[in-house]
Design an enzyme around this catalytic site. Structure first.
Site, PDB file in Angstrom:
ATOM      1  CG  MET A  30      10.258  12.418  23.712  1.00  0.00           C
ATOM      2  SD  MET A  30       8.965  11.426  24.454  1.00  0.00           S
ATOM      3  CE  MET A  30       8.570  10.312  23.126  1.00  0.00           C
ATOM      4  CG  HIS A  37      14.569  13.230  16.017  1.00  0.00           C
ATOM      5  ND1 HIS A  37      14.766  11.880  16.054  1.00  0.00           N
ATOM      6  CD2 HIS A  37      13.471  13.468  16.777  1.00  0.00           C
ATOM      7  CE1 HIS A  37      13.842  11.303  16.818  1.00  0.00           C
ATOM      8  NE2 HIS A  37      13.034  12.254  17.259  1.00  0.00           N
ATOM      9  CD  GLN A  61       5.526  13.215  25.441  1.00  0.00           C
ATOM     10  OE1 GLN A  61       5.929  14.316  25.770  1.00  0.00           O
ATOM     11  NE2 GLN A  61       5.566  12.822  24.170  1.00  0.00           N
ATOM     12  CG  ASP A 150       4.714  13.249  16.475  1.00  0.00           C
ATOM     13  OD1 ASP A 150       4.178  12.211  16.876  1.00  0.00           O
ATOM     14  OD2 ASP A 150       5.932  13.330  16.219  1.00  0.00           O
ATOM     15  CB  SER A 186      12.437   6.898  18.362  1.00  0.00           C
ATOM     16  OG  SER A 186      12.893   8.211  18.080  1.00  0.00           O
ATOM     17  NE  ARG A 187       6.288   4.970  21.068  1.00  0.00           N
ATOM     18  CZ  ARG A 187       5.943   6.204  21.435  1.00  0.00           C
ATOM     19  NH1 ARG A 187       5.702   7.133  20.509  1.00  0.00           N
ATOM     20  NH2 ARG A 187       5.826   6.521  22.709  1.00  0.00           N
TER      21      ARG A 187
END
Ligand code: AMP
Length: 291
Positions: A30, A37, A61, A150, A186-187
Site C-alpha cells: 500500500m 517492504h 480492506q 501481517d 507505515s502506520r
C-alpha cells in the site's frame, strides 16, 4: 523501472517478460515504503528475473471508521526507493482502475480469515482477498511475496491460493524491526514521540509471551504475562495478545510444534499489530496444553 497505472499496460509489459521466459515476482503493497517492504523486494529478486511491485491503498480492506483517508502516501519517495532496488515494474493504479463502476464481486475466505483480525475488522480480509486475487490475475506472477508482519494475512492468502488452485508460489519475508524492536510499519508515522516510546510495549509483550512458552509455560500463562507487560500504561489499550496456531490462528492444540504469539494494541488512536514465532523444529520445549 517502468511505472504504469492501467491493467492493460501492465499486462502488455508482463506478456513481453513472459515471452522472454522471465520468472516474475509480485510484491503487493500500500506504499509509504520502508525497509520492511524493501526487504520483500530483495527477497523477490532472489526468486525472479522480473520484479513487480504494486502500490494500491485498497479501499475495500478499510472499515468505515478506519484510516483510509489519512493513510500516509508518498509516491515520489516510493518510486525512488524502488528504482534503487532495481524493481522492473511499478503498478500503481487509481481506485477506479481496480474497482470500476459496477464492480460487484467479493472474495471471502472462511476459517482463518474469520478470527482475531477478521473478527475485529469485519470485511478486512474480504477486501484483502479480493484485491490480492485481482493482482495475481493481472500480474500472473510465478511467486508472490508477503511479510510475516501481517502473519494472519499470509495465512489467509495461503488458504486462498490452495483453495482456488492458484498457480503461484507464496513466499513470506521476515519482519524487519527498528533498533528498539518495534516492527516497521507505515502506520508508525501516526505516532507522536511519546506514543512511539510506548509502541515498544507490543514487541516487549510478545517477547515475554514467547519466553514463557519456551520455558515450558502454557499459552494461558503466556497470555497473562503479555497482558501484564502492557496493562496500566497511559494511552495504551490491548486489543488482543494471544498464543495461536500459525495456520488457523485458533488456540493451539497440545501437540503443536510451532506456535505464534500475536498481538494488536492501540497506542493513542493508532492500532499496531505484531507477532513472533515460538518454538524450534523439535517443537516448543515442554509446551503443555491446559485445555
Ligand atoms: P502494506 O503496505 O502495509 O500493505 O504492506 C505490504 C507488505 O509488506 C505486506 O506483505 C506486509 O506484511 C509487508 N510488511 C509490512 N511491514 C513489514 C515489516 N516490518 N517487515 C517485513 N514486511 C513488512
Amino acid at each position: 523501472m517502468q511505472l504504469v497505472r492501467t491493467i492493460d499496460e501492465a499486462r502488455r509489459i508482463l506478456d513481453a517478460a513472459r515471452e522472454d521466459r522471465m520468472r516474475i515476482a509480485l510484491v503487493p503493497t500500500m506504499g509509504y515504503l520502508h525497509e520492511g517492504h524493501l526487504s520483500l523486494v530483495d527477497l523477490a529478486r532472489e526468486h525472479a528475473d522480473f520484479v513487480v511491485v504494486s502500490i494500491f491503498v485498497n479501499p475495500k480492506q478499510f472499515g468505515p471508521s478506519e484510516d483510509l483517508a489519512t493513510y500516509p502516501r508518498d509516491e515520489e519517495h516510493d518510486r525512488l526507493a524502488l528504482e534503487s532496488r532495481n524493481v522492473d515494474l511499478l503498478f500503481a493504479p487509481p481506485p477506479e482502475e481496480v474497482y470500476p463502476e459496477g464492480f460487484a464481486t467479493t472474495v471471502s475466505v472462511g476459517g482463518v480469515a474469520q478470527v482475531l483480525e477478521g473478527e475485529r475488522r469485519p470485511g478486512h480480509f474480504d477486501g484483502v482477498a479480493t484485491v490480492v486475487l485481482k493482482l495475481l490475475h493481472i500480474v500472473e506472477p510465478d511467486v508472490a511475496v508477503f511479510g510475516q508482519k501481517d502473519a494472519q494475512q499470509c495465512a489467509v492468502i495461503r488458504r486462498l491460493v490452495e483453495d482456488l488452485d492458484l498457480r503461484v508460489e507464496i513466499i513470506t519475508g521476515e519482519i524487519r524491526r527498528e533498533p528498539d524492536g518495534v516492527a516497521m510499519s507505515s502506520r508508525n508515522s501516526y505516532l507522536t514521540d511519546d506514543e512511539r516510546g510506548r509502541a515498544i510495549l507490543l514487541s516487549q509483550a510478545l517477547a515475554t509471551g514467547r519466553s514463557v512458552i519456551e520455558r515450558g509455560g502454557s499459552p494461558e500463562q503466556a497470555e497473562a504475562a503479555m497482558i501484564g507487560t502492557v496493562e496500566g500504561t497511559e494511552s495504551v489499550r490491548v486489543d488482543y495478545l494471544r498464543v495461536v496456531d500459525p495456520d488457523t490462528f485458533e488456540s493451539p492444540r497440545g501437540d503443536a510444534r510451532e506456535l505464534l504469539v500475536v498481538g494488536a494494541i492501540h497506542v493513542g488512536t493508532t492500532r499496531l499489530i505484531d507477532n513472533m514465532k515460538v518454538g524450534t523444529p523439535e517443537g516448543p520445549a515442554g509446551f503443555r496444553s491446559e485445555s
